[in-house]
Design a protein around this motif. Structure first.
Motif: not given
Length: 327
Positions: A80-100, A102-104
């Motif tokens: 459960a702990v590594p899975a939750t950390a992986l989710l956090g990384a995925a959320i950061g990745l999505v945010s980063g892609l939106l910024i870089t 999609a130019r948002i």
């Protein structure tokens, strides 16, 4: 440091029997560990020049998800702990892609992500606490060594790692270069898009760690906790940028600021002021912190421009001309 000294002196004089007890300071140290981890997580993207307004809900979604995996899905802690950390990384990745990609703008991108995470928190939890955490998981949040709890030790371990990566590695220099001037960094060969994405992924992992810590401390997952970390984290990071590094976001200034603000709020609470005063204190502290950070940043840039102008003059002027200029 001056504010901390003033806070200690004021409340030591007015409520010494409450403020100066070992229990008060031990509780203060422990209660701010999660806020400290969230604030240190926020240092990374801010140093890279992007805002992460989803930091509070990233803590909140991790708190709920780890509880849901452990209690509702029956997963072991080791999964459960590594899975939750992986989710956090995925959320950061999505945010980063939106910024870089999609130019948002980072304000809008992370604000939108925050809203989506809030919906996910409600959907997963049904708006109710998740109770019945495994004993091995919940005992970590309350365990201690030598009177110092595990969450506090985790905070300082996180601080050491993030400080080393930002201040002592080429990757850290690229982060600060991107945050200082993204166009100049790009022209010098820095992959600024990768730096921004990486900073948000790192922030997401650390925010998930903060969320897991708070679930462990409370022995339950509360869907209302996440947003409460947004304002204290931003206030601490901006106030911390006025300490040690003159206008630059840094780890140790941030941790110091977390406890300065917490000491002020704790003193107000022990003084039995109206319940709205601590929120007003945090809001006013954020405004002062941003103003002071911008002023120090401007002073630092002005000093750098002056130094570069002097160096250029020394290279171009003849020795006698330079002497005349000095005169």
């Amino acid at each position: 440091m001056y504010v901390l000294i003033a806070i200690v002196l004021i409340f030591s004089a007015t409520i010494p029997d409450k403020f100066l007890t070992a229990t008060t300071w031990r509780t203060l140290l422990d209660n701010q560990a999660v806020t400290g981890v969230a604030a240190v997580a926020l240092v990374v993207p801010l140093a890279a020049g992007v805002f992460n307004l989803a930091i509070g809900l990233q803590v909140g979604i991790a708190s709920i998800v780890v509880g849901w995996l452990l209690v509702k899905q029956g997963m072991p802690v080791a999964v459960a702990v590594p899975a939750t950390a992986l989710l956090g990384a995925a959320i950061g990745l999505v945010s980063g892609l939106l910024i870089t990609k999609a130019r948002i703008d980072s304000f809008i991108a992370t604000l939108g992500v925050s809203s989506l995470l809030g919906a996910c928190v409600t959907g997963i939890s049904g708006g109710e606490q998740i109770l019945g955490m495994p004993k091995g998981f919940s005992s970590f949040g309350t365990g201690e060594i030598g009177g110092i709890t595990y969450p506090v030790l985790c905070l300082f371990a996180v601080c050491l790692v993030v400080w080393y990566l930002l201040e002592r590695t080429p990757s850290g220099r690229r982060v600060y270069a991107t945050g200082g001037n993204v166009d100049a960094a790009r022209l010098t060969g820095v992959n600024t898009s990768l730096v921004i994405i990486g900073s948000l992924v790192a922030c997401g992992i650390l925010a998930s760690f903060a969320g897991m810590l708070v679930t462990s401390k409370l022995a339950n997952a509360d869907p209302t906790l996440g947003p409460g970390y947004l304002l204290p984290a931003f206030t601490a990071v901006f106030l911390g940028s006025t300490q040690f590094k003159r206008g630059r976001f840094n780890v140790w200034g941030t941790v110091l600021s977390v406890y300065v603000l917490a000491a002020g709020v704790k003193g107000l609470q022990l003084s039995q002021v109206p319940v709205w005063i601590p929120d007003a204190f945090n809001g006013a502290a954020l405004l002062v912190a941003v103003a002071a950070a911008k002023r120090q940043g401007a002073l630092g840039r002005s000093s750098g421009l002056l130094a570069r102008a002097v160096r250029r003059a020394r290279r171009t002027l003849p020795p006698d001309g330079l002497s005349e200029q000095k005169g």
